[in-house]
Design a protein around this motif. Structure first.
Motif, PDB file in Angstrom:
ATOM      1  N   ALA A  82       0.838  -1.195   0.000  1.00 49.12           N
ATOM      2  CA  ALA A  82       0.000   0.000   0.000  1.00 49.12           C
ATOM      3  C   ALA A  82       0.873   1.245   0.000  1.00 49.12           C
ATOM      4  N   THR A  83       0.258   2.350  -0.368  1.00 46.54           N
ATOM      5  CA  THR A  83       0.929   3.642  -0.353  1.00 46.54           C
ATOM      6  C   THR A  83       0.084   4.606   0.455  1.00 46.54           C
ATOM      7  N   LEU A  84       0.715   5.285   1.394  1.00 46.29           N
ATOM      8  CA  LEU A  84       0.039   6.287   2.207  1.00 46.29           C
ATOM      9  C   LEU A  84       0.198   7.628   1.504  1.00 46.29           C
ATOM     10  N   ILE A  85      -0.916   8.255   1.188  1.00 47.72           N
ATOM     11  CA  ILE A  85      -0.905   9.521   0.452  1.00 47.72           C
ATOM     12  C   ILE A  85      -1.560  10.580   1.319  1.00 47.72           C
ATOM     13  N   SER A  86      -0.868  11.705   1.482  1.00 45.66           N
ATOM     14  CA  SER A  86      -1.394  12.793   2.291  1.00 45.66           C
ATOM     15  C   SER A  86      -1.529  14.042   1.443  1.00 45.66           C
ATOM     16  N   HIS A  87      -2.608  14.785   1.687  1.00 47.12           N
ATOM     17  CA  HIS A  87      -2.843  16.006   0.936  1.00 47.12           C
ATOM     18  C   HIS A  87      -2.296  17.237   1.652  1.00 47.12           C
ATOM     19  N   ASP A  88      -2.095  17.150   2.982  1.00 49.31           N
ATOM     20  CA  ASP A  88      -1.537  18.301   3.697  1.00 49.31           C
ATOM     21  C   ASP A  88      -0.709  17.945   4.933  1.00 49.31           C
ATOM     22  N   VAL A  89      -0.511  16.662   5.200  1.00 49.66           N
ATOM     23  CA  VAL A  89       0.270  16.217   6.354  1.00 49.66           C
ATOM     24  C   VAL A  89       1.460  15.422   5.833  1.00 49.66           C
ATOM     25  N   GLN A  90       2.636  15.613   6.412  1.00 49.81           N
ATOM     26  CA  GLN A  90       3.818  14.872   5.976  1.00 49.81           C
ATOM     27  C   GLN A  90       3.705  13.415   6.406  1.00 49.81           C
ATOM     28  N   CYS A  91       3.602  12.497   5.433  1.00 52.27           N
ATOM     29  CA  CYS A  91       3.502  11.062   5.697  1.00 52.27           C
ATOM     30  C   CYS A  91       4.419  10.304   4.755  1.00 52.27           C
ATOM     31  N   CYS A  92       4.650   9.073   5.086  1.00 52.29           N
ATOM     32  CA  CYS A  92       5.461   8.187   4.259  1.00 52.29           C
ATOM     33  C   CYS A  92       4.712   7.855   2.975  1.00 52.29           C
ATOM     34  N   GLN A  93       5.370   8.017   1.800  1.00 54.60           N
ATOM     35  CA  GLN A  93       4.725   7.687   0.540  1.00 54.60           C
ATOM     36  C   GLN A  93       5.415   6.522  -0.165  1.00 54.60           C
ATOM     37  N   TRP A 120      -0.327   7.321 -22.722  1.00 55.95           N
ATOM     38  CA  TRP A 120      -1.441   6.618 -22.097  1.00 55.95           C
ATOM     39  C   TRP A 120      -0.946   6.024 -20.784  1.00 55.95           C
ATOM     40  N   THR A 121      -1.797   6.044 -19.757  1.00 55.04           N
ATOM     41  CA  THR A 121      -1.454   5.461 -18.461  1.00 55.04           C
ATOM     42  C   THR A 121      -2.435   4.360 -18.124  1.00 55.04           C
ATOM     43  N   LEU A 122      -1.885   3.203 -17.745  1.00 51.59           N
ATOM     44  CA  LEU A 122      -2.685   2.103 -17.234  1.00 51.59           C
ATOM     45  C   LEU A 122      -2.605   2.169 -15.713  1.00 51.59           C
ATOM     46  N   GLN A 123      -3.721   2.453 -15.094  1.00 49.15           N
ATOM     47  CA  GLN A 123      -3.792   2.520 -13.638  1.00 49.15           C
ATOM     48  C   GLN A 123      -4.373   1.195 -13.158  1.00 49.15           C
ATOM     49  N   GLN A 124      -3.614   0.466 -12.351  1.00 48.87           N
ATOM     50  CA  GLN A 124      -4.019  -0.855 -11.884  1.00 48.87           C
ATOM     51  C   GLN A 124      -5.228  -0.782 -10.951  1.00 48.87           C
ATOM     52  N   ALA A 125      -5.992  -1.844 -10.909  1.00 47.89           N
ATOM     53  CA  ALA A 125      -7.122  -1.926  -9.982  1.00 47.89           C
ATOM     54  C   ALA A 125      -6.597  -1.949  -8.545  1.00 47.89           C
ATOM     55  N   GLY A 126      -7.382  -1.444  -7.633  1.00 51.61           N
ATOM     56  CA  GLY A 126      -6.984  -1.430  -6.227  1.00 51.61           C
ATOM     57  C   GLY A 126      -8.106  -0.888  -5.361  1.00 51.61           C
ATOM     58  N   TRP A 127      -7.745  -0.447  -4.174  1.00 48.09           N
ATOM     59  CA  TRP A 127      -8.708   0.052  -3.210  1.00 48.09           C
ATOM     60  C   TRP A 127      -8.158   1.315  -2.565  1.00 48.09           C
ATOM     61  N   SER A 128      -9.018   2.294  -2.390  1.00 47.45           N
ATOM     62  CA  SER A 128      -8.670   3.523  -1.690  1.00 47.45           C
ATOM     63  C   SER A 128      -9.323   3.479  -0.314  1.00 47.45           C
ATOM     64  N   VAL A 129      -8.503   3.666   0.711  1.00 47.68           N
ATOM     65  CA  VAL A 129      -8.989   3.647   2.090  1.00 47.68           C
ATOM     66  C   VAL A 129      -8.984   5.085   2.610  1.00 47.68           C
ATOM     67  N   VAL A 149      -5.019   5.774   1.967  1.00 46.45           N
ATOM     68  CA  VAL A 149      -4.137   4.669   1.648  1.00 46.45           C
ATOM     69  C   VAL A 149      -4.647   4.054   0.352  1.00 46.45           C
ATOM     70  N   VAL A 150      -3.736   3.836  -0.591  1.00 47.26           N
ATOM     71  CA  VAL A 150      -4.094   3.160  -1.828  1.00 47.26           C
ATOM     72  C   VAL A 150      -3.414   1.796  -1.804  1.00 47.26           C
ATOM     73  N   ILE A 151      -4.240   0.752  -1.881  1.00 46.52           N
ATOM     74  CA  ILE A 151      -3.743  -0.620  -1.874  1.00 46.52           C
ATOM     75  C   ILE A 151      -3.851  -1.146  -3.298  1.00 46.52           C
ATOM     76  N   THR A 152      -2.720  -1.508  -3.871  1.00 45.45           N
ATOM     77  CA  THR A 152      -2.696  -2.034  -5.234  1.00 45.45           C
ATOM     78  C   THR A 152      -1.446  -2.878  -5.424  1.00 45.45           C
ATOM     79  N   SER A 153      -1.519  -3.783  -6.387  1.00 47.54           N
ATOM     80  CA  SER A 153      -0.390  -4.691  -6.597  1.00 47.54           C
ATOM     81  C   SER A 153       0.755  -4.057  -7.364  1.00 47.54           C
TER      82      SER A 153
END
Length: 188
Positions: free
Chosen positions: A75-86, A131-140, A161-165
Protein backbone atom coordinates in the motif's frame (compact mmCIF):
# COMPACT_ATOMS: atom_id res chain seq x y z
CA UNK A 1 -14.39 -26.51 0.53
CA UNK A 2 -12.70 -23.50 -1.01
CA UNK A 3 -11.12 -21.17 1.56
CA UNK A 4 -11.67 -17.45 0.93
CA UNK A 5 -9.02 -14.75 1.33
CA UNK A 6 -11.56 -12.84 3.43
CA UNK A 7 -13.59 -15.24 5.61
CA UNK A 8 -17.36 -14.78 5.44
CA UNK A 9 -17.49 -13.73 9.10
CA UNK A 10 -15.11 -10.87 8.28
CA UNK A 11 -16.68 -10.00 4.91
CA UNK A 12 -20.20 -9.36 6.20
CA UNK A 13 -20.93 -5.92 7.69
CA UNK A 14 -22.63 -5.78 11.08
CA UNK A 15 -26.41 -5.69 10.93
CA UNK A 16 -27.87 -2.72 12.82
CA UNK A 17 -31.06 -3.10 14.83
CA UNK A 18 -33.00 -0.77 12.54
CA UNK A 19 -32.49 0.39 8.98
CA UNK A 20 -29.93 3.21 8.99
CA UNK A 21 -31.28 6.22 7.13
CA UNK A 22 -27.95 8.04 6.70
CA UNK A 23 -25.71 5.07 5.88
CA UNK A 24 -25.47 3.07 2.68
CA UNK A 25 -24.46 -0.61 2.66
CA UNK A 26 -21.77 -0.99 -0.02
CA UNK A 27 -20.19 -4.12 -1.45
CA UNK A 28 -16.50 -3.90 -2.39
CA UNK A 29 -15.14 -6.52 -4.81
CA UNK A 30 -11.77 -8.19 -4.21
CA UNK A 31 -11.84 -10.58 -7.14
CA UNK A 32 -14.41 -12.39 -9.28
CA UNK A 33 -15.51 -14.53 -6.30
CA UNK A 34 -14.77 -12.47 -3.18
CA UNK A 35 -16.18 -9.24 -1.79
CA UNK A 36 -16.83 -7.53 1.52
CA UNK A 37 -19.46 -5.15 2.84
CA UNK A 38 -19.23 -1.88 4.69
CA UNK A 39 -21.49 0.94 5.77
CA UNK A 40 -20.69 4.33 4.21
CA UNK A 41 -22.13 7.65 5.42
CA UNK A 42 -24.01 9.86 2.98
CA UNK A 43 -21.93 12.80 1.77
CA UNK A 44 -22.57 15.91 3.90
CA UNK A 45 -25.28 14.11 5.85
CA UNK A 46 -25.87 14.04 9.56
CA UNK A 47 -25.60 10.71 11.37
CA UNK A 48 -27.70 9.47 14.24
CA UNK A 49 -25.77 8.46 17.37
CA UNK A 50 -26.49 4.78 16.60
CA UNK A 51 -25.08 5.17 13.08
CA UNK A 52 -21.91 6.82 14.37
CA UNK A 53 -21.56 4.00 16.90
CA UNK A 54 -21.99 1.42 14.08
CA UNK A 55 -19.18 3.07 12.04
CA UNK A 56 -16.86 3.24 15.06
CA UNK A 57 -17.59 -0.35 16.04
CA UNK A 58 -16.96 -1.65 12.50
CA UNK A 59 -13.54 0.03 12.19
CA UNK A 60 -11.55 -2.91 13.61
CA UNK A 61 -13.14 -5.37 11.13
CA UNK A 62 -12.34 -3.08 8.20
CA UNK A 63 -8.79 -2.59 9.44
CA UNK A 64 -8.36 -6.39 9.50
CA UNK A 65 -9.48 -6.57 5.85
CA UNK A 66 -7.14 -3.69 4.93
CA UNK A 67 -4.30 -5.41 6.80
CA UNK A 68 -4.81 -8.60 4.78
CA UNK A 69 -4.85 -6.69 1.50
CA UNK A 70 -1.80 -4.62 2.48
CA UNK A 71 0.24 -7.69 3.43
CA UNK A 72 -0.66 -9.35 0.11
CA UNK A 73 -0.30 -6.38 -2.26
CA UNK A 74 1.39 -3.49 -0.48
CA UNK A 75 0.00 0.00 0.00
CA UNK A 76 0.93 3.64 -0.35
CA UNK A 77 0.04 6.29 2.21
CA UNK A 78 -0.90 9.52 0.45
CA UNK A 79 -1.39 12.79 2.29
CA UNK A 80 -2.84 16.01 0.94
CA UNK A 81 -1.54 18.30 3.70
CA UNK A 82 0.27 16.22 6.35
CA UNK A 83 3.82 14.87 5.98
CA UNK A 84 3.50 11.06 5.70
CA UNK A 85 5.46 8.19 4.26
CA UNK A 86 4.73 7.69 0.54
CA UNK A 87 6.98 4.67 -0.06
CA UNK A 88 5.27 1.28 -0.53
CA UNK A 89 4.28 -0.25 2.81
CA UNK A 90 3.82 -3.97 3.40
CA UNK A 91 2.21 -3.98 6.88
CA UNK A 92 -0.93 -2.24 8.11
CA UNK A 93 0.79 -1.74 11.47
CA UNK A 94 3.36 0.48 9.70
CA UNK A 95 0.54 2.56 8.19
CA UNK A 96 -0.99 3.01 11.63
CA UNK A 97 2.43 4.04 13.00
CA UNK A 98 2.93 6.60 10.21
CA UNK A 99 -0.53 8.05 10.84
CA UNK A 100 0.16 8.24 14.57
CA UNK A 101 3.52 9.97 14.00
CA UNK A 102 1.76 12.51 11.76
CA UNK A 103 -0.85 13.15 14.47
CA UNK A 104 -3.70 11.66 12.44
CA UNK A 105 -6.48 9.97 14.41
CA UNK A 106 -9.73 8.66 12.96
CA UNK A 107 -13.02 7.15 14.07
CA UNK A 108 -14.07 5.17 11.00
CA UNK A 109 -12.86 3.86 7.64
CA UNK A 110 -14.39 3.99 4.17
CA UNK A 111 -13.10 1.81 1.33
CA UNK A 112 -13.65 2.45 -2.37
CA UNK A 113 -12.87 0.02 -5.18
CA UNK A 114 -10.71 1.54 -7.93
CA UNK A 115 -11.18 -0.40 -11.19
CA UNK A 116 -8.37 -0.73 -13.70
CA UNK A 117 -8.43 2.34 -15.96
CA UNK A 118 -6.56 3.43 -19.09
CA UNK A 119 -6.52 7.21 -19.45
CA UNK A 120 -4.88 9.67 -21.89
CA UNK A 121 -2.24 12.21 -20.82
CA UNK A 122 -2.13 15.43 -22.86
CA UNK A 123 1.12 17.22 -23.64
CA UNK A 124 1.68 20.90 -22.83
CA UNK A 125 0.46 21.72 -26.33
CA UNK A 126 -2.77 19.79 -25.77
CA UNK A 127 -2.04 16.83 -28.05
CA UNK A 128 -1.92 13.24 -26.83
CA UNK A 129 1.44 12.57 -25.16
CA UNK A 130 0.94 9.17 -23.53
CA UNK A 131 -1.44 6.62 -22.10
CA UNK A 132 -1.45 5.46 -18.46
CA UNK A 133 -2.68 2.10 -17.23
CA UNK A 134 -3.79 2.52 -13.64
CA UNK A 135 -4.02 -0.85 -11.88
CA UNK A 136 -7.12 -1.93 -9.98
CA UNK A 137 -6.98 -1.43 -6.23
CA UNK A 138 -8.71 0.05 -3.21
CA UNK A 139 -8.67 3.52 -1.69
CA UNK A 140 -8.99 3.65 2.09
CA UNK A 141 -10.31 6.93 3.51
CA UNK A 142 -10.16 7.83 7.18
CA UNK A 143 -13.16 9.55 8.76
CA UNK A 144 -13.64 11.60 11.89
CA UNK A 145 -17.04 11.88 13.53
CA UNK A 146 -17.88 15.25 15.08
CA UNK A 147 -20.78 15.77 17.43
CA UNK A 148 -23.43 18.21 16.16
CA UNK A 149 -26.85 19.18 17.57
CA UNK A 150 -28.70 16.55 15.50
CA UNK A 151 -26.18 13.73 16.05
CA UNK A 152 -22.84 13.41 14.27
CA UNK A 153 -21.19 14.61 11.09
CA UNK A 154 -18.49 12.62 9.27
CA UNK A 155 -15.49 14.27 7.65
CA UNK A 156 -12.87 12.58 5.48
CA UNK A 157 -9.32 13.37 6.58
CA UNK A 158 -6.83 14.65 3.96
CA UNK A 159 -4.94 11.35 3.98
CA UNK A 160 -5.67 8.05 2.27
CA UNK A 161 -4.14 4.67 1.65
CA UNK A 162 -4.09 3.16 -1.83
CA UNK A 163 -3.74 -0.62 -1.87
CA UNK A 164 -2.70 -2.03 -5.23
CA UNK A 165 -0.39 -4.69 -6.60
CA UNK A 166 1.51 -2.49 -9.02
CA UNK A 167 2.23 1.12 -9.76
CA UNK A 168 0.67 2.80 -12.77
CA UNK A 169 2.38 2.28 -16.11
CA UNK A 170 2.69 5.05 -18.72
CA UNK A 171 3.67 4.58 -22.36
CA UNK A 172 4.17 7.25 -25.01
CA UNK A 173 1.40 7.64 -27.57
CA UNK A 174 2.11 6.62 -31.14
CA UNK A 175 0.98 8.98 -33.84
CA UNK A 176 0.39 6.28 -36.48
CA UNK A 177 -3.26 5.91 -37.48
CA UNK A 178 -5.08 2.67 -36.82
CA UNK A 179 -6.40 1.00 -39.97
CA UNK A 180 -8.98 -1.75 -39.44
CA UNK A 181 -8.11 -5.17 -40.90
CA UNK A 182 -11.11 -5.19 -43.24
CA UNK A 183 -9.92 -1.88 -44.79
CA UNK A 184 -6.43 -3.28 -45.40
CA UNK A 185 -7.83 -6.21 -47.45
CA UNK A 186 -9.14 -3.80 -50.05
CA UNK A 187 -5.69 -2.24 -50.56
CA UNK A 188 -3.97 -5.40 -51.82
Amino acid sequence: MHESFIPVALAVAPNPLGLPSNLKLTTIPLDAYTCFELWVPEVHGALLAEEAMLLRGDCARLEEICARLTSLLGATLISHDVQCCQAPIERWHDIRSALSEAGVSFDAIAVTYLPQVIHPNPSKEGSLASWTLQQAGWSVSFLTLQSITTGFHSTALPVEVVITSEQSMTKGARSSPVVPAYAQRGRR
